[in-house]
Design an enzyme around this catalytic site. Sequence first.
Site, PDB file in Angstrom:
ATOM      1  N   ASP A  28     -32.216  18.812  36.931  1.00  0.00           N
ATOM      2  CA  ASP A  28     -31.207  17.527  36.681  1.00  0.00           C
ATOM      3  C   ASP A  28     -30.998  18.207  34.960  1.00  0.00           C
ATOM      4  O   ASP A  28     -29.680  18.240  34.337  1.00  0.00           O
ATOM      5  CB  ASP A  28     -31.938  16.373  36.110  1.00  0.00           C
ATOM      6  CG  ASP A  28     -33.104  16.535  35.477  1.00  0.00           C
ATOM      7  OD1 ASP A  28     -33.418  17.232  34.715  1.00  0.00           O
ATOM      8  OD2 ASP A  28     -33.710  15.557  34.922  1.00  0.00           O
ATOM      9  N   GLU A  30     -32.268  18.736  32.518  1.00  0.00           N
ATOM     10  CA  GLU A  30     -33.012  19.311  31.337  1.00  0.00           C
ATOM     11  C   GLU A  30     -34.370  20.005  30.773  1.00  0.00           C
ATOM     12  O   GLU A  30     -34.826  20.750  32.016  1.00  0.00           O
ATOM     13  CB  GLU A  30     -34.029  17.472  31.512  1.00  0.00           C
ATOM     14  CG  GLU A  30     -33.792  16.946  31.328  1.00  0.00           C
ATOM     15  CD  GLU A  30     -33.656  15.476  31.688  1.00  0.00           C
ATOM     16  OE1 GLU A  30     -35.214  15.164  31.677  1.00  0.00           O
ATOM     17  OE2 GLU A  30     -33.267  14.235  32.109  1.00  0.00           O
ATOM     18  N   ARG A  87     -16.157  24.038  12.925  1.00  0.00           N
ATOM     19  CA  ARG A  87     -15.009  23.519  12.140  1.00  0.00           C
ATOM     20  C   ARG A  87     -14.844  22.382  12.590  1.00  0.00           C
ATOM     21  O   ARG A  87     -13.633  21.902  11.857  1.00  0.00           O
ATOM     22  CB  ARG A  87     -13.988  24.871  13.383  1.00  0.00           C
ATOM     23  CG  ARG A  87     -14.126  25.973  13.291  1.00  0.00           C
ATOM     24  CD  ARG A  87     -14.263  26.723  14.355  1.00  0.00           C
ATOM     25  NE  ARG A  87     -14.480  26.376  15.580  1.00  0.00           N
ATOM     26  CZ  ARG A  87     -13.930  26.540  17.009  1.00  0.00           C
ATOM     27  NH1 ARG A  87     -12.772  27.038  17.134  1.00  0.00           N
ATOM     28  NH2 ARG A  87     -14.634  27.197  18.007  1.00  0.00           N
ATOM     29  N   GLN A  88     -15.610  21.436  12.726  1.00  0.00           N
ATOM     30  CA  GLN A  88     -15.096  20.000  12.385  1.00  0.00           C
ATOM     31  C   GLN A  88     -15.611  19.668  11.566  1.00  0.00           C
ATOM     32  O   GLN A  88     -16.227  19.366  11.082  1.00  0.00           O
ATOM     33  CB  GLN A  88     -15.296  19.572  13.941  1.00  0.00           C
ATOM     34  CG  GLN A  88     -14.718  17.502  14.355  1.00  0.00           C
ATOM     35  CD  GLN A  88     -12.973  18.115  14.526  1.00  0.00           C
ATOM     36  OE1 GLN A  88     -12.718  19.425  14.963  1.00  0.00           O
ATOM     37  NE2 GLN A  88     -12.617  17.083  13.768  1.00  0.00           N
ATOM     38  N   LYS A 185      -1.688  30.444   9.514  1.00  0.00           N
ATOM     39  CA  LYS A 185      -1.373  30.103  10.525  1.00  0.00           C
ATOM     40  C   LYS A 185      -1.743  28.629  10.872  1.00  0.00           C
ATOM     41  O   LYS A 185      -1.951  28.310  10.292  1.00  0.00           O
ATOM     42  CB  LYS A 185      -3.638  30.900  10.913  1.00  0.00           C
ATOM     43  CG  LYS A 185      -3.334  30.323  12.458  1.00  0.00           C
ATOM     44  CD  LYS A 185      -5.024  31.041  12.588  1.00  0.00           C
ATOM     45  CE  LYS A 185      -5.748  29.898  12.664  1.00  0.00           C
ATOM     46  NZ  LYS A 185      -7.318  30.257  12.305  1.00  0.00           N
ATOM     47  N   ARG A 187      -2.105  24.970  13.546  1.00  0.00           N
ATOM     48  CA  ARG A 187      -2.343  24.721  14.502  1.00  0.00           C
ATOM     49  C   ARG A 187      -2.165  23.549  14.997  1.00  0.00           C
ATOM     50  O   ARG A 187      -1.665  22.340  14.012  1.00  0.00           O
ATOM     51  CB  ARG A 187      -4.123  24.515  14.997  1.00  0.00           C
ATOM     52  CG  ARG A 187      -5.138  25.678  15.118  1.00  0.00           C
ATOM     53  CD  ARG A 187      -6.432  25.437  15.177  1.00  0.00           C
ATOM     54  NE  ARG A 187      -7.361  26.164  15.095  1.00  0.00           N
ATOM     55  CZ  ARG A 187      -7.422  27.381  15.949  1.00  0.00           C
ATOM     56  NH1 ARG A 187      -7.221  26.797  17.159  1.00  0.00           N
ATOM     57  NH2 ARG A 187      -8.642  28.310  15.723  1.00  0.00           N
ATOM     58  N   THR A 218     -11.315  32.177  20.875  1.00  0.00           N
ATOM     59  CA  THR A 218     -10.256  32.606  22.504  1.00  0.00           C
ATOM     60  C   THR A 218      -9.687  34.119  21.918  1.00  0.00           C
ATOM     61  O   THR A 218      -8.446  34.500  23.180  1.00  0.00           O
ATOM     62  CB  THR A 218      -9.033  31.335  21.778  1.00  0.00           C
ATOM     63  OG1 THR A 218      -8.237  31.863  21.402  1.00  0.00           O
ATOM     64  CG2 THR A 218      -9.992  30.113  22.735  1.00  0.00           C
ATOM     65  N   GLY A 220      -7.479  34.757  19.700  1.00  0.00           N
ATOM     66  CA  GLY A 220      -5.551  34.306  20.018  1.00  0.00           C
ATOM     67  C   GLY A 220      -5.837  34.593  18.561  1.00  0.00           C
ATOM     68  O   GLY A 220      -4.727  34.523  17.581  1.00  0.00           O
ATOM     69  N   THR A 221      -6.598  33.855  17.705  1.00  0.00           N
ATOM     70  CA  THR A 221      -5.631  33.975  15.692  1.00  0.00           C
ATOM     71  C   THR A 221      -6.357  35.573  15.478  1.00  0.00           C
ATOM     72  O   THR A 221      -4.770  35.703  14.419  1.00  0.00           O
ATOM     73  CB  THR A 221      -7.441  33.571  14.838  1.00  0.00           C
ATOM     74  OG1 THR A 221      -7.767  31.944  15.292  1.00  0.00           O
ATOM     75  CG2 THR A 221      -7.181  33.757  13.569  1.00  0.00           C
TER      76      THR A 221
END
Length: 295
Positions: A28, A30, A87-88, A185, A187, A218, A220-221
Amino acid sequence: MANLPLAKKVAKELGVELGKVEIIRFADTEARVWMEEKVAGQNVVLLQPFSPPVDQNLVEFLLLADALRRGKPKKMVAVVPYFGYARQDKIFRPGEALSAQVVANLIEGACFEKLITIHLHSLGILDFFKIPVVHLSTASLLSQTLARLKGKNENWVAVAPDKVALAEVKKVAESFGFAAAYVEKTRDLSQKDKPKALGLVGEIKGKNVFMFDDLSSTGGTIVGGAKLLKEAGAKKVMAALTHMVVPEAAERIVQEESVDKLLITDTINYTGPKLKKMEIISVAPLLAEAIRKSI
Ligand code: R5P
């Protein structure tokens, strides 16, 4: 273990053996961890980047920490070369989770006396901790590579691919006496992983560019920034990233013709194909020195 090759290199630098641990996964998914090493009365260091699969590696780290703690070591130091969820680090919209603080609380709750980490997305994350945090920069490590690769009398500028990255980029610029510049930049928070390079702040024309950022997931930056830099008249563009979070991002970056060279470090174990334009620099000596000072 999320980065066994780095753990082995650090252990070698320190002249110590890696502890024996068994990690198995049930059907499973774990995990069951078993600390086979006896750690009573010893100083222990747990090295684990929170790289993809991020949640799995984070939980594995917490289980390993619990197993270590139960062995009654003298001192527990966490080495998290890549701090995921960084990033958060703010509530950008009401209703969001402050993920970086949640992760910080989990590390503290796992009974570590100290955290060693590298190139956090933002310094504000340090305020989430009550335990001491050693925050290492890769600026001088990557600058040494730039010093080896750049020709004599070449004109270079250090560029941040966004304003948040400017503080670290200035360290590189200052050590060489280069100017610093940055890409503006933006977002759209309703669209994930779609950064947009808007414009440049600084003088680029006719110069070689060292573009330095904390991470790429990604590509992208860096791709967007490199295109803009070449359009603005940059000669060579060398991109340097501390954390190559997703191997496909490295492939995307080197495929972009505006990028002439890519430097990354091994905070995260790179599992993608060997890429001609890319060089991997080890953070093992940097970590070993910080561990020596912390134990
Ligand atoms: C964000 O601000 C970070 O510093 C990086 O610039 C960003 O996360 C890179 O992500 P990507 O490679 O997806 O553009």
